[in-house]
Design a protein around this motif. Sequence first.
Motif, PDB file in Angstrom:
ATOM      1  N   LEU A   1       0.815  -1.226   0.000  1.00 47.08           N
ATOM      2  CA  LEU A   1       0.000   0.000   0.000  1.00 47.08           C
ATOM      3  C   LEU A   1       0.848   1.275   0.000  1.00 47.08           C
ATOM      4  O   LEU A   1       0.662   2.155  -0.835  1.00 47.08           O
ATOM      5  N   PHE A   2       1.762   1.411   0.953  1.00 49.27           N
ATOM      6  CA  PHE A   2       2.623   2.590   1.017  1.00 49.27           C
ATOM      7  C   PHE A   2       4.076   2.148   1.231  1.00 49.27           C
ATOM      8  O   PHE A   2       4.338   1.289   2.076  1.00 49.27           O
ATOM      9  N   VAL A   3       4.969   2.772   0.456  1.00 51.48           N
ATOM     10  CA  VAL A   3       6.392   2.434   0.545  1.00 51.48           C
ATOM     11  C   VAL A   3       7.168   3.687   0.936  1.00 51.48           C
ATOM     12  O   VAL A   3       6.966   4.758   0.354  1.00 51.48           O
ATOM     13  N   ARG A   4       8.056   3.547   1.932  1.00 51.87           N
ATOM     14  CA  ARG A   4       8.827   4.693   2.388  1.00 51.87           C
ATOM     15  C   ARG A   4       9.884   5.071   1.348  1.00 51.87           C
ATOM     16  O   ARG A   4      10.665   4.224   0.895  1.00 51.87           O
ATOM     17  N   THR A   5       9.893   6.337   0.924  1.00 49.02           N
ATOM     18  CA  THR A   5      10.879   6.860  -0.025  1.00 49.02           C
ATOM     19  C   THR A   5      11.410   8.185   0.511  1.00 49.02           C
ATOM     20  O   THR A   5      10.980   8.668   1.566  1.00 49.02           O
ATOM     21  N   THR A   6      12.339   8.779  -0.247  1.00 52.27           N
ATOM     22  CA  THR A   6      12.878  10.081   0.156  1.00 52.27           C
ATOM     23  C   THR A   6      11.815  11.163   0.102  1.00 52.27           C
ATOM     24  O   THR A   6      11.960  12.220   0.726  1.00 52.27           O
ATOM     25  N   ASN A   7      10.741  10.930  -0.647  1.00 52.67           N
ATOM     26  CA  ASN A   7       9.650  11.901  -0.756  1.00 52.67           C
ATOM     27  C   ASN A   7       8.504  11.604   0.215  1.00 52.67           C
ATOM     28  O   ASN A   7       7.461  12.252   0.163  1.00 52.67           O
ATOM     29  N   GLY A   8       8.692  10.628   1.080  1.00 54.36           N
ATOM     30  CA  GLY A   8       7.642  10.272   2.021  1.00 54.36           C
ATOM     31  C   GLY A   8       7.066   8.912   1.699  1.00 54.36           C
ATOM     32  O   GLY A   8       7.666   8.107   0.971  1.00 54.36           O
ATOM     33  N   MET A   9       5.885   8.621   2.238  1.00 57.07           N
ATOM     34  CA  MET A   9       5.221   7.342   2.032  1.00 57.07           C
ATOM     35  C   MET A   9       4.472   7.384   0.697  1.00 57.07           C
ATOM     36  O   MET A   9       3.377   7.947   0.595  1.00 57.07           O
ATOM     37  N   GLU A  10       5.048   6.773  -0.319  1.00 57.73           N
ATOM     38  CA  GLU A  10       4.441   6.795  -1.642  1.00 57.73           C
ATOM     39  C   GLU A  10       3.496   5.605  -1.800  1.00 57.73           C
ATOM     40  O   GLU A  10       3.822   4.471  -1.408  1.00 57.73           O
ATOM     41  N   PRO A  11       2.287   5.835  -2.390  1.00 57.84           N
ATOM     42  CA  PRO A  11       1.316   4.752  -2.541  1.00 57.84           C
ATOM     43  C   PRO A  11       1.690   3.803  -3.677  1.00 57.84           C
ATOM     44  O   PRO A  11       2.272   4.209  -4.679  1.00 57.84           O
ATOM     45  N   THR A  12       1.363   2.551  -3.488  1.00 54.71           N
ATOM     46  CA  THR A  12       1.519   1.562  -4.550  1.00 54.71           C
ATOM     47  C   THR A  12       0.367   1.739  -5.537  1.00 54.71           C
ATOM     48  O   THR A  12      -0.624   2.430  -5.252  1.00 54.71           O
ATOM     49  N   PRO A  13       0.445   1.112  -6.714  1.00 56.64           N
ATOM     50  CA  PRO A  13      -0.686   1.178  -7.656  1.00 56.64           C
ATOM     51  C   PRO A  13      -2.002   0.714  -7.025  1.00 56.64           C
ATOM     52  O   PRO A  13      -3.062   1.278  -7.310  1.00 56.64           O
ATOM     53  N   ARG A  14      -1.919  -0.300  -6.159  1.00 57.85           N
ATOM     54  CA  ARG A  14      -3.141  -0.777  -5.500  1.00 57.85           C
ATOM     55  C   ARG A  14      -3.719   0.321  -4.610  1.00 57.85           C
ATOM     56  O   ARG A  14      -4.935   0.553  -4.584  1.00 57.85           O
ATOM     57  N   ALA A  15      -2.877   1.015  -3.873  1.00 61.44           N
ATOM     58  CA  ALA A  15      -3.350   2.086  -2.991  1.00 61.44           C
ATOM     59  C   ALA A  15      -3.939   3.238  -3.792  1.00 61.44           C
ATOM     60  O   ALA A  15      -4.956   3.823  -3.407  1.00 61.44           O
ATOM     61  N   VAL A  16      -3.328   3.568  -4.913  1.00 61.83           N
ATOM     62  CA  VAL A  16      -3.864   4.640  -5.764  1.00 61.83           C
ATOM     63  C   VAL A  16      -5.256   4.268  -6.260  1.00 61.83           C
ATOM     64  O   VAL A  16      -6.179   5.094  -6.270  1.00 61.83           O
ATOM     65  N   ALA A  17      -5.424   3.005  -6.654  1.00 56.14           N
ATOM     66  CA  ALA A  17      -6.732   2.552  -7.136  1.00 56.14           C
ATOM     67  C   ALA A  17      -7.783   2.565  -6.029  1.00 56.14           C
ATOM     68  O   ALA A  17      -8.969   2.796  -6.265  1.00 56.14           O
TER      69      ALA A  17
END
Length: 304
Positions: A52-68
């Motif tokens: 659902l969410f992956v930690r990156t340098t820009n914050g918790m970015e949503p996966t394609p499933r989370a975006v949907a």
Amino acid sequence: MDIEKIDLNLLRIFDAIIRTRNITMAGELVGLSQPAVSFALNKLRKLTSDQLFVRTTNGMEPTPRAVAMSAPIRHVLEVVHREVFLQEAFDPAESKKIFTLSLSDIGEMVFLPKLMKQLNLLAPNVTLRSVSMPPEKLEIAMETGEVDLAVGYFPDIVKTNFYQQHLFTHSFACLIRADHPVIKKKLTLRQFLDAKHILVRAEGRSQEILERYLIEKHIERKIGLVIPHFMSIPYLLAESEMVATIPLSCARVFAQSNNCRVVALPFESPTFDLKQYWHVRYHRDGANQWLRNIFHDTFLVGLD
């Protein structure tokens, strides 16, 4: 995914994370600690079998499933807020609601003219419906919403699931023909006792107060006529020398439009409280609150 395991709070937390892209900020948005938000996110991951969410340098970015998932979840939260928890304000100026009141025939004559004048100004598209029913049926009708308000003297409505509000205290007076040959400006006790009286046995309970009062005071009238309704009184008095002892507001209305006049009782009048009653189910209903306020404001100082 097992829908029974879905907690509405999980959807709120998901929406907060996708809005903020930050676990701590999402917690502040929904009023939870950072560990609590992380715990909820882990539950969502297990339910969806997705990170659902992956930690990156820009914050918790949503996966394609989370975006949907984001748009449907936001829609669900908005529907719940709007349709379940946000009570739509009652707009009297635009409403076409039909309000049902329980009134006696005297209540219709006394209350409705003033009330309709107010409604024509404030709620021109609202319709009033007046009904009369026995107390046991009235309580059920108010519980189901068939009747919005009962207004008048209803001593039988005493259950704890009903609210009541005092409007004003009322009294009795005598009504006679305008050119009565015996009774002039003032009615004496002797004249009251000598005259023949019209006795009203109506559905309204206020007359019972008068009858009990006369018995307690040992005042015995000569009954010339017993009728079930108030409306025929002015026409009966116009052709006789009888006296009718009725609620003061009713007597005043009859005196305005008929060949009758009002005289005070030759003794202190008994009094009774006129109230409005409503069921606890509709205590916070916007439309019911508005109608109750109209009644209260219109009749706060009585019917003079």
